[in-house]
Write a protein that holds these residues in place. Structure first.
Motif, PDB file in Angstrom:
ATOM      1  N   TYR A   1     -27.378  -3.385  36.237  1.00  0.00           N
ATOM      2  CA  TYR A   1     -28.693  -3.364  35.592  1.00  0.00           C
ATOM      3  C   TYR A   1     -29.711  -4.121  36.450  1.00  0.00           C
ATOM      4  O   TYR A   1     -30.808  -3.622  36.705  1.00  0.00           O
ATOM      5  N   GLU A   2     -29.334  -5.311  36.909  1.00  0.00           N
ATOM      6  CA  GLU A   2     -30.234  -6.127  37.726  1.00  0.00           C
ATOM      7  C   GLU A   2     -30.531  -5.461  39.073  1.00  0.00           C
ATOM      8  O   GLU A   2     -31.674  -5.469  39.540  1.00  0.00           O
ATOM      9  N   LEU A   3     -29.507  -4.896  39.706  1.00  0.00           N
ATOM     10  CA  LEU A   3     -29.730  -4.189  40.968  1.00  0.00           C
ATOM     11  C   LEU A   3     -30.701  -3.026  40.778  1.00  0.00           C
ATOM     12  O   LEU A   3     -31.575  -2.790  41.612  1.00  0.00           O
ATOM     13  N   GLY A   4     -30.512  -2.293  39.685  1.00  0.00           N
ATOM     14  CA  GLY A   4     -31.372  -1.157  39.405  1.00  0.00           C
ATOM     15  C   GLY A   4     -32.818  -1.533  39.141  1.00  0.00           C
ATOM     16  O   GLY A   4     -33.734  -0.742  39.372  1.00  0.00           O
ATOM     17  N   ARG A   5     -33.032  -2.737  38.660  1.00  0.00           N
ATOM     18  CA  ARG A   5     -34.398  -3.224  38.424  1.00  0.00           C
ATOM     19  C   ARG A   5     -35.067  -3.676  39.722  1.00  0.00           C
ATOM     20  O   ARG A   5     -36.286  -3.670  39.820  1.00  0.00           O
ATOM     21  N   LYS A   6     -34.254  -4.062  40.713  1.00  0.00           N
ATOM     22  CA  LYS A   6     -34.781  -4.595  41.969  1.00  0.00           C
ATOM     23  C   LYS A   6     -34.947  -3.539  43.054  1.00  0.00           C
ATOM     24  O   LYS A   6     -35.754  -3.698  43.958  1.00  0.00           O
ATOM     25  N   GLN A   7     -34.131  -2.488  42.998  1.00  0.00           N
ATOM     26  CA  GLN A   7     -34.096  -1.520  44.091  1.00  0.00           C
ATOM     27  C   GLN A   7     -34.035  -0.108  43.536  1.00  0.00           C
ATOM     28  O   GLN A   7     -33.418   0.138  42.511  1.00  0.00           O
ATOM     29  N   LEU A   8     -34.638   0.803  44.268  1.00  0.00           N
ATOM     30  CA  LEU A   8     -34.599   2.211  43.907  1.00  0.00           C
ATOM     31  C   LEU A   8     -33.391   2.854  44.574  1.00  0.00           C
ATOM     32  O   LEU A   8     -33.207   2.728  45.787  1.00  0.00           O
ATOM     33  N   PHE A   9     -32.559   3.520  43.798  1.00  0.00           N
ATOM     34  CA  PHE A   9     -31.370   4.185  44.321  1.00  0.00           C
ATOM     35  C   PHE A   9     -31.532   5.693  44.195  1.00  0.00           C
ATOM     36  O   PHE A   9     -32.072   6.188  43.204  1.00  0.00           O
ATOM     37  N   ASP A  10     -31.021   6.407  45.202  1.00  0.00           N
ATOM     38  CA  ASP A  10     -31.012   7.869  45.151  1.00  0.00           C
ATOM     39  C   ASP A  10     -29.908   8.369  44.228  1.00  0.00           C
ATOM     40  O   ASP A  10     -30.026   9.442  43.645  1.00  0.00           O
ATOM     41  N   LEU A  11     -28.840   7.581  44.132  1.00  0.00           N
ATOM     42  CA  LEU A  11     -27.679   7.997  43.353  1.00  0.00           C
ATOM     43  C   LEU A  11     -26.971   6.758  42.819  1.00  0.00           C
ATOM     44  O   LEU A  11     -26.878   5.746  43.512  1.00  0.00           O
ATOM     45  N   VAL A  12     -26.485   6.859  41.598  1.00  0.00           N
ATOM     46  CA  VAL A  12     -25.648   5.814  41.007  1.00  0.00           C
ATOM     47  C   VAL A  12     -24.306   6.453  40.682  1.00  0.00           C
ATOM     48  O   VAL A  12     -24.242   7.426  39.927  1.00  0.00           O
ATOM     49  N   LEU A  13     -23.266   5.914  41.266  1.00  0.00           N
ATOM     50  CA  LEU A  13     -21.903   6.397  41.059  1.00  0.00           C
ATOM     51  C   LEU A  13     -21.230   5.442  40.079  1.00  0.00           C
ATOM     52  O   LEU A  13     -21.030   4.269  40.386  1.00  0.00           O
ATOM     53  N   ILE A  14     -20.908   5.930  38.906  1.00  0.00           N
ATOM     54  CA  ILE A  14     -20.321   5.091  37.861  1.00  0.00           C
ATOM     55  C   ILE A  14     -18.820   5.323  37.826  1.00  0.00           C
ATOM     56  O   ILE A  14     -18.357   6.426  37.557  1.00  0.00           O
ATOM     57  N   GLY A  15     -18.085   4.265  38.103  1.00  0.00           N
ATOM     58  CA  GLY A  15     -16.629   4.319  38.072  1.00  0.00           C
ATOM     59  C   GLY A  15     -16.092   3.762  36.771  1.00  0.00           C
ATOM     60  O   GLY A  15     -16.832   3.557  35.798  1.00  0.00           O
ATOM     61  N   ALA A  16     -14.826   3.471  36.758  1.00  0.00           N
ATOM     62  CA  ALA A  16     -14.144   3.008  35.554  1.00  0.00           C
ATOM     63  C   ALA A  16     -14.534   1.577  35.202  1.00  0.00           C
ATOM     64  O   ALA A  16     -14.890   0.786  36.066  1.00  0.00           O
ATOM     65  N   GLY A  17     -14.446   1.283  33.915  1.00  0.00           N
ATOM     66  CA  GLY A  17     -14.581  -0.087  33.461  1.00  0.00           C
ATOM     67  C   GLY A  17     -15.748  -0.377  32.549  1.00  0.00           C
ATOM     68  O   GLY A  17     -15.721  -1.368  31.830  1.00  0.00           O
ATOM     69  N   LEU A  18     -16.782   0.442  32.565  1.00  0.00           N
ATOM     70  CA  LEU A  18     -17.894   0.226  31.650  1.00  0.00           C
ATOM     71  C   LEU A  18     -17.601   0.893  30.311  1.00  0.00           C
ATOM     72  O   LEU A  18     -16.950   1.936  30.258  1.00  0.00           O
ATOM     73  N   SER A  19     -18.109   0.317  29.244  1.00  0.00           N
ATOM     74  CA  SER A  19     -17.977   0.963  27.936  1.00  0.00           C
ATOM     75  C   SER A  19     -18.928   2.162  27.886  1.00  0.00           C
ATOM     76  O   SER A  19     -19.850   2.280  28.705  1.00  0.00           O
ATOM     77  N   ASP A  20     -18.715   3.039  26.918  1.00  0.00           N
ATOM     78  CA  ASP A  20     -19.610   4.192  26.753  1.00  0.00           C
ATOM     79  C   ASP A  20     -21.047   3.733  26.522  1.00  0.00           C
ATOM     80  O   ASP A  20     -21.990   4.331  27.041  1.00  0.00           O
ATOM     81  N   GLU A  21     -21.208   2.655  25.764  1.00  0.00           N
ATOM     82  CA  GLU A  21     -22.542   2.130  25.470  1.00  0.00           C
ATOM     83  C   GLU A  21     -23.207   1.584  26.731  1.00  0.00           C
ATOM     84  O   GLU A  21     -24.399   1.780  26.958  1.00  0.00           O
TER      85      GLU A  21
END
Length: 97
Positions: free
Chosen positions: A41-61
């Protein structure tokens, strides 16, 4: 050609390290890792990304909140399957971004 900025989110340190190594081995791709929701979340607020690759470990929420927060970045899920699949998923997502 400008490097594509890719955030990799995965709560498993060894898996995150492997994915970062694989992604950063490709020319024109620059990957930054996040090991949990808060860091992503913090990285996304600081930098613009072309792609976010979401791997295992985060909850659905957490996944939903992250995708909502990073609305401008293309978000895809990756839960394994080898480097060939990883590269194909990223190339496919970037070509449709």
């Amino acid at each position: 050609m400008k490097e594509k900025e890719i955030m990799v989110v995965c709560t498993h340190p060894d898996v995150l390290s492997t994915i970062l190594r694989l992604v950063n081995s490709r020319l024109q791709w620059n990957a930054t890792g996040a090991s949990d929701f808060k860091e992503a979340y913090e990285l996304g607020r600081k930098q613009l990304f072309d792609l976010v690759l979401i791997g295992a470990g985060l909850s659905d929420e957490e996944e939903a909140a992250l995708i909502s927060e990073l609305g401008e970045a293309k978000c895809i899920r990756h839960y394994g399957g080898g480097s060939g699949l990883l590269y194909a998923e990223i190339e496919g997502a970037l070509s449709h971004a």
